[in-house]
Design a protein around this motif. Sequence first.
Motif, PDB file in Angstrom:
ATOM      1  N   PHE A   1      -4.047  -1.484  -6.644  1.00 50.86           N
ATOM      2  CA  PHE A   1      -5.203  -1.836  -7.485  1.00 50.86           C
ATOM      3  C   PHE A   1      -4.844  -2.948  -8.458  1.00 50.86           C
ATOM      4  O   PHE A   1      -3.706  -3.060  -8.934  1.00 50.86           O
TER       5      PHE A   1
ATOM      6  N   LYS B   1     -10.325  -0.819 -12.703  1.00 51.27           N
ATOM      7  CA  LYS B   1      -9.528  -1.059 -11.506  1.00 51.27           C
ATOM      8  C   LYS B   1     -10.369  -1.743 -10.429  1.00 51.27           C
ATOM      9  O   LYS B   1     -11.512  -1.381 -10.209  1.00 51.27           O
ATOM     10  N   LEU B   2      -9.745  -2.686  -9.738  1.00 50.60           N
ATOM     11  CA  LEU B   2     -10.384  -3.393  -8.638  1.00 50.60           C
ATOM     12  C   LEU B   2      -9.490  -3.294  -7.410  1.00 50.60           C
ATOM     13  O   LEU B   2      -8.262  -3.448  -7.508  1.00 50.60           O
ATOM     14  N   SER B   3     -10.083  -3.031  -6.240  1.00 47.26           N
ATOM     15  CA  SER B   3      -9.319  -2.904  -5.006  1.00 47.26           C
ATOM     16  C   SER B   3      -9.211  -4.262  -4.316  1.00 47.26           C
ATOM     17  O   SER B   3      -9.835  -5.253  -4.719  1.00 47.26           O
ATOM     18  N   LEU B   4      -8.422  -4.310  -3.239  1.00 45.54           N
ATOM     19  CA  LEU B   4      -8.297  -5.539  -2.456  1.00 45.54           C
ATOM     20  C   LEU B   4      -9.630  -5.954  -1.862  1.00 45.54           C
ATOM     21  O   LEU B   4      -9.972  -7.139  -1.817  1.00 45.54           O
ATOM     22  N   HIS B   5     -10.412  -4.979  -1.401  1.00 43.69           N
ATOM     23  CA  HIS B   5     -11.712  -5.285  -0.815  1.00 43.69           C
ATOM     24  C   HIS B   5     -12.679  -5.848  -1.861  1.00 43.69           C
ATOM     25  O   HIS B   5     -13.567  -6.634  -1.522  1.00 43.69           O
ATOM     26  N   ASP B   6     -12.526  -5.427  -3.120  1.00 44.05           N
ATOM     27  CA  ASP B   6     -13.415  -5.939  -4.163  1.00 44.05           C
ATOM     28  C   ASP B   6     -13.226  -7.438  -4.388  1.00 44.05           C
ATOM     29  O   ASP B   6     -14.194  -8.161  -4.667  1.00 44.05           O
TER      30      ASP B   6
ATOM     31  N   THR C   1      -8.205   2.098   6.293  1.00 47.61           N
ATOM     32  CA  THR C   1      -7.023   2.702   5.679  1.00 47.61           C
ATOM     33  C   THR C   1      -6.584   3.993   6.358  1.00 47.61           C
ATOM     34  O   THR C   1      -5.593   4.590   5.936  1.00 47.61           O
TER      35      THR C   1
ATOM     36  N   PRO D   1       0.837  -1.209   0.000  1.00 49.43           N
ATOM     37  CA  PRO D   1       0.000   0.000   0.000  1.00 49.43           C
ATOM     38  C   PRO D   1       0.866   1.251   0.000  1.00 49.43           C
ATOM     39  O   PRO D   1       2.020   1.228   0.443  1.00 49.43           O
TER      40      PRO D   1
ATOM     41  N   THR E   1      -3.216   3.789   1.071  1.00 46.66           N
ATOM     42  CA  THR E   1      -3.939   3.675  -0.203  1.00 46.66           C
ATOM     43  C   THR E   1      -3.707   2.283  -0.771  1.00 46.66           C
ATOM     44  O   THR E   1      -2.564   1.862  -0.960  1.00 46.66           O
ATOM     45  N   ASP E   2      -4.800   1.570  -1.021  1.00 40.38           N
ATOM     46  CA  ASP E   2      -4.717   0.195  -1.527  1.00 40.38           C
ATOM     47  C   ASP E   2      -4.051   0.140  -2.895  1.00 40.38           C
ATOM     48  O   ASP E   2      -4.254   1.034  -3.739  1.00 40.38           O
TER      49      ASP E   2
ATOM     50  N   TYR F   1      -4.445  -4.381   7.656  1.00 40.75           N
ATOM     51  CA  TYR F   1      -3.194  -3.699   7.323  1.00 40.75           C
ATOM     52  C   TYR F   1      -2.278  -3.741   8.546  1.00 40.75           C
ATOM     53  O   TYR F   1      -2.680  -3.355   9.653  1.00 40.75           O
TER      54      TYR F   1
END
Length: 343
Positions: free
Chosen positions: A138, A145-150, A179, A118, A135-136, A157
């Motif tokens: 992607f 774009k896809l985040s870790l949570h997606d 975050t 991150p 900040t994650d 963290y």
Amino acid sequence: MAPRGWQCLICSCLFWTVHGMFPEPQNVRIHSVMLDSVLQWDPPNFHKENVTYTVQYKKFHHQYIDLCQRIYITECNISSIPMFGLSTIRVRAEFENKTSNWVDITFTSLKDTNIGPPAVQVEAHKPGVLSVQLTDPFFIRDDGKLSLHDLYGTVIYRLLIWKKDCGGEQVRNENMTHTFQIISGLDPGTAYCLKAQAYIEGLQKTGEWSEDYYIRTADSTDTGINPVQLTVILLSVLILVSFCCFIIYRVYRQTKFVFFPSYSLPQHFKEFLSKPSYSSQFLPSLSQEDDAYDRIMVIPEEPKDGHNESGEQLSNTKMQLQKFQEETLMPKDISNCTLLEQP
């Protein structure tokens, strides 16, 4: 006499030549970070020029699909394979009309890919207090774009804090579920180092550590506001005060116009009132107690045919005049009245 290793190699070459086979690629591996995956391998032991390679993959019991076909380099980008589930990937070497055996490797994208670090941003607002913003990283896919949570759901963290001037002495190990977090209880005016990584609890998978971030906590004498923030605050207050003054002025003007309208006399009225002679010529003063003017009495013409009647009328007229003066109490002498005889 040739060494034993070379003898084995020569025997293998003769076997491949006789049976029309070619040696397979060596050390097949996958390097994957945030689903950006590349299959890599080393050339065959019996290497020749103009050797090509073909890479294929399949999902479960489906047929193999080409990813790279007859390429000369020893790597192939396999990021297009599905994210979910187990995939089988294979590669072979080709030379003229000879081909090697396939070399298989299995790969599960979400489980086997490495999680990137991150981005870390830290600010010191108060003495001994730091605010940490992460900040994650992607995943870049065709649909954006896809985040870790997606993709993974819950993400933890890990934040490691140590003093910069103490030889890497660890002072804090924080686990963050969001975050953003405020870290308090640090020494004022002290230099600290921070780094963070993501941890996927469901897969027991840890991400890469971020680069070290250096920062010094605020002194006990610091106000916690840097010059840039102070300038922004002052400009904001100035703009707000100016806007309020403008609104008050506009409301005052509208109120005055509605309840206290201003009128202007026509120009000819102004000219008339600017001359005092006009105002006093025809309007007598009301402060005077007595009127100063002469009375005029008209005596009728004496008839031609008689004198007695005219004398009698004149005597009656004088008596009426005297009676009128006595009744009005005018302190004027009868000499002010003039008797006019008609011709």
